[in-house]
Design a protein around this motif. Structure first.
Motif, PDB file in Angstrom:
ATOM      1  N   ARG A   1      -6.834  36.268  -8.040  1.00 55.61           N
ATOM      2  CA  ARG A   1      -8.215  36.742  -8.000  1.00 55.61           C
ATOM      3  C   ARG A   1      -8.365  38.075  -8.719  1.00 55.61           C
ATOM      4  O   ARG A   1      -9.419  38.381  -9.284  1.00 55.61           O
ATOM      5  CB  ARG A   1      -8.680  36.868  -6.553  1.00 55.61           C
ATOM      6  CG  ARG A   1      -8.615  35.572  -5.772  1.00 55.61           C
ATOM      7  CD  ARG A   1      -9.075  35.756  -4.349  1.00 55.61           C
ATOM      8  NE  ARG A   1     -10.442  36.217  -4.292  1.00 55.61           N
ATOM      9  CZ  ARG A   1     -11.504  35.438  -4.474  1.00 55.61           C
ATOM     10  NH1 ARG A   1     -11.338  34.156  -4.724  1.00 55.61           N
ATOM     11  NH2 ARG A   1     -12.716  35.928  -4.413  1.00 55.61           N
TER      12      ARG A   1
ATOM     13  N   GLY B   1      -8.323  37.192 -12.484  1.00 53.82           N
ATOM     14  CA  GLY B   1      -9.285  36.170 -12.881  1.00 53.82           C
ATOM     15  C   GLY B   1     -10.470  36.672 -13.686  1.00 53.82           C
ATOM     16  O   GLY B   1     -10.864  36.038 -14.672  1.00 53.82           O
ATOM     17  N   PRO B   2     -11.088  37.806 -13.302  1.00 54.77           N
ATOM     18  CA  PRO B   2     -12.238  38.267 -14.080  1.00 54.77           C
ATOM     19  C   PRO B   2     -11.928  38.600 -15.531  1.00 54.77           C
ATOM     20  O   PRO B   2     -12.834  38.688 -16.354  1.00 54.77           O
ATOM     21  CB  PRO B   2     -12.675  39.540 -13.314  1.00 54.77           C
ATOM     22  CG  PRO B   2     -12.185  39.337 -11.931  1.00 54.77           C
ATOM     23  CD  PRO B   2     -10.893  38.588 -12.081  1.00 54.77           C
TER      24      PRO B   2
ATOM     25  N   CYS C   1     -16.876  43.511 -10.250  1.00 53.36           N
ATOM     26  CA  CYS C   1     -17.641  42.713  -9.291  1.00 53.36           C
ATOM     27  C   CYS C   1     -18.588  43.588  -8.478  1.00 53.36           C
ATOM     28  O   CYS C   1     -18.221  44.683  -8.063  1.00 53.36           O
ATOM     29  CB  CYS C   1     -16.715  41.984  -8.315  1.00 53.36           C
ATOM     30  SG  CYS C   1     -15.267  41.221  -9.064  1.00 53.36           S
TER      31      CYS C   1
ATOM     32  N   HIS D   1     -15.508  33.504  -6.928  1.00 51.50           N
ATOM     33  CA  HIS D   1     -15.921  34.230  -8.119  1.00 51.50           C
ATOM     34  C   HIS D   1     -16.010  35.735  -7.864  1.00 51.50           C
ATOM     35  O   HIS D   1     -16.217  36.184  -6.741  1.00 51.50           O
ATOM     36  CB  HIS D   1     -17.301  33.750  -8.608  1.00 51.50           C
ATOM     37  CG  HIS D   1     -17.339  32.328  -9.060  1.00 51.50           C
ATOM     38  ND1 HIS D   1     -17.802  31.312  -8.258  1.00 51.50           N
ATOM     39  CD2 HIS D   1     -16.966  31.747 -10.223  1.00 51.50           C
ATOM     40  CE1 HIS D   1     -17.711  30.163  -8.918  1.00 51.50           C
ATOM     41  NE2 HIS D   1     -17.217  30.401 -10.103  1.00 51.50           N
ATOM     42  N   CYS D   2     -15.886  36.452  -8.969  1.00 52.36           N
ATOM     43  CA  CYS D   2     -16.256  37.858  -9.034  1.00 52.36           C
ATOM     44  C   CYS D   2     -17.662  37.880  -9.630  1.00 52.36           C
ATOM     45  O   CYS D   2     -17.859  37.521 -10.795  1.00 52.36           O
ATOM     46  CB  CYS D   2     -15.259  38.588  -9.928  1.00 52.36           C
ATOM     47  SG  CYS D   2     -15.800  40.203 -10.496  1.00 52.36           S
TER      48      CYS D   2
ATOM     49  N   ASN E   1     -17.074  36.343 -13.118  1.00 54.29           N
ATOM     50  CA  ASN E   1     -15.822  36.734 -13.762  1.00 54.29           C
ATOM     51  C   ASN E   1     -16.085  37.463 -15.069  1.00 54.29           C
ATOM     52  O   ASN E   1     -15.453  37.206 -16.086  1.00 54.29           O
ATOM     53  CB  ASN E   1     -14.925  35.517 -13.984  1.00 54.29           C
ATOM     54  CG  ASN E   1     -14.510  34.885 -12.671  1.00 54.29           C
ATOM     55  OD1 ASN E   1     -14.331  35.562 -11.678  1.00 54.29           O
ATOM     56  ND2 ASN E   1     -14.381  33.578 -12.668  1.00 54.29           N
TER      57      ASN E   1
END
Length: 517
Positions: free
Chosen positions: A48, A51-52, A248, A255-256, A274
């Motif tokens: 996580r 991920g973005p 975020c 999700h972000c 993201n």
């Protein structure tokens, strides 16, 4: 003549003594359980955290697992090597404290580096994941061999000791994986999880050091300057974490997410998932479609039935709910059912994007693949597939089996539109066209001409039906909303698709098809 080895006896090598007393069994079990669990918390949260910047693809997941395993291997080897050369009692507490500091520093390091390494290149993925996982995981992996060495007071019980502690470490990893995946990620932001883990590691390390110094006050305090340096590093990591750029506003379970006001349109809102633009909504005008691909979807919807006629529409993916609100505004009475896997996005849409659930809009939280299987046959005039993001593509929604389910749900003469994002050499969009064409007898493609020429990445809109498509009407409507876009069908589309594979549940290398290098 005798060989030298038969005349001279080999010298007996004495066993390496274990310094000090063994740890209490409960404390030893706790340290192994806790440190092993902490590694798996790091591994789960790392996906996580990165991920973005690099997405949540198969390559990213594989990188997180592979680098975490490499860190565990290196840490276990190093810990064992040190345990044979130093008193493990003097190494355990520093290992935990250093792991806590490394965990605290990981957050700002990844967020600063992520802005530089953003994208899907393999080298960027591996480097960013290594920054997120390797150092703290290696330090934590060193704890188990240090503990094992201390517990081997009776060499006749080595198998039992090693087996028991290995099993406890595995149970710690399993527990942490389930706890993080089912509880922590859903309840807490990544920042909170990592800082809480860092603080926990630091406190356990400090507490363990205090306990061991009481047990052996002569040899374990360590230089005061080293302790001061560790404290400064810990404070530095915590301080950097508070000022590091955070991509975020909200972290959902998947999700972000961030909602940004359009400076040129006070009522416009952009939803970023993201860090990539995902949806645009005008709070004052639901008929406004900002992005090109939403205009294409609107154009197809506008000619799918006579103007103003209500539709029964199914949406695979909600995002900012742009298309459902557009259909409600342009075709009053339309029944929109939205399948959205991320309940956090639904709440965000209701809170900041003007989404109003009611008789014309029903949202079901869950996986679209599972939910579409429960829909009645021939129940929808329009199915909108918009579940693919910039760096995240759920492969199980891209297969022939999924297309067959969508065809089953679509009424005779109904239309399926699917938004796909791809980049040169366009392997994914070609494969997805072949996949949809394997189930629908009539298929067309809407895309910018420069994207079709493999000059840049873009959104592509697949249009499919079991009945002949109203291509002339669609072309006329596209000329109004986006005259430069191309509409491919027939032989031109066949030439574009070429020999692309049909994706199936058994074989759908979506992430590899999307790879640009």
């Amino acid at each position: 003549m005798s060989s030298p080895s038969s005349d001279v006896a080999a010298p007996e090598v004495p066993p390496v003594p274990v310094t000090g007393r063994a740890l209490p069994n409960g404390l030893a079990a706790f340290l192994v359980f806790f440190s092993s669990g902490a590694v798996l918390v790091l591994e789960t949260v790392a996906l996580r955290l990165v991920g973005p910047y690099v997405g949540v693809t198969l390559q990213v997941t594989s990188s997180v697992i592979g680098i975490a395993l490499a860190a565990i291997a290196y840490g276990a080897w190093s810990g064992g090597w040190l345990a044979d050369r130093r008193d493990p009692r003097g190494l355990l507490a520093p290992a935990l404290v250093l792991a806590g500091i490394a965990t605290a520093i990981t957050l700002p390091v990844v967020r600063y580096a992520g802005e530089v390494l953003r994208g899907g290149a393999a080298s960027a993925i591996l480097l960013l994941v290594a920054l997120a996982v390797f150092v703290p995981a290696a330090l934590l992996a060193a704890v188990t061999p240090l503990v094992v060495k201390l517990q081997l007071a009776d060499l006749r019980r080595t198998g039992q000791v090693v087996g028991r502690l290995s099993g406890i470490g595995t149970l710690g990893g399993i527990t942490a994986t389930l706890l993080t995946g089912f509880v922590l990620v859903a309840a807490l932001p990544t920042t909170v999880i990592l800082l809480a883990l860092a603080i926990s590691l630091g406190l356990v390390g400090i507490g363990l050091g205090w306990y061991l110094r009481r047990q052996a006050p002569s040899g374990l305090p360590g230089p005061a300057r080293a302790r001061a340096a560790l404290a400064i590093l810990g404070l530095l990591g915590a301080g950097l974490s508070t000022i590091a750029p955070n991509p975020c506003d909200i972290e959902t379970a998947y999700h972000c997410a961030r909602v940004v006001t359009d400076p040129n349109r006070p009522t416009g809102r952009t939803l970023l998932l993201n860090s990539a633009q995902h949806s645009y909504v005008d709070l004052a005008d639901p008929r406004h479609l900002e992005y090109a691909y939403t205009k294409w979807i609107g154009a197809v919807a506008d000619v799918a039935a006579p103007a103003g006629q209500r539709l029964d529409a199914l949406h695979l993916g909600g995002g900012g709910f742009t298309v459902p609100t557009y259909l409600t505004a342009t075709r009053p009475g339309t029944d929109n059912v939205v399948f959205e896997i991320d309940g956090g996005l639904v709440e965000l849409g209701e809170r900041e994007l003007g989404v109003r659930p009611g008789s014309g809009l029903r949202t079901v939280v869950g996986d679209a693949r599972m939910l579409v299987a429960g829909e009645p046959a021939d129940s929808r005039d329009l199915v909108v597939g918009d579940a693919f993001g910039h760096l995240v593509v759920p492969w199980h929604l891209a297969t022939r089996e999924m297309a067959a389910e969508i065809r089953r749900v679509t009424r005779p003469g109904g239309v399926y539109v699917q938004n796909v994002i791809d980049y040169p050499p366009l392997r994914f969009i070609r494969a997805e066209l072949a996949t949809v064409a394997a189930e629908f007898s009539n298929v067309a493609l809407i895309a910018p001409p420069e994207a079709l020429a493999e000059q840049r990445g873009s959104n592509f809109l697949i249009v499919a039906s079991d009945a002949p498509l109203p291509l002339a009407a669609v072309r006329a409507r596209l000329d109004v909303v986006d005259a430069t876009v191309s509409l491919l069908s027939g032989a031109d589309l066949t030439d574009f698709v070429g020999s692309a594979m049909v994706l199936t549940d058994d074989y759908a290398p979506v992430d590899q098809l999307l790879a640009t290098a």
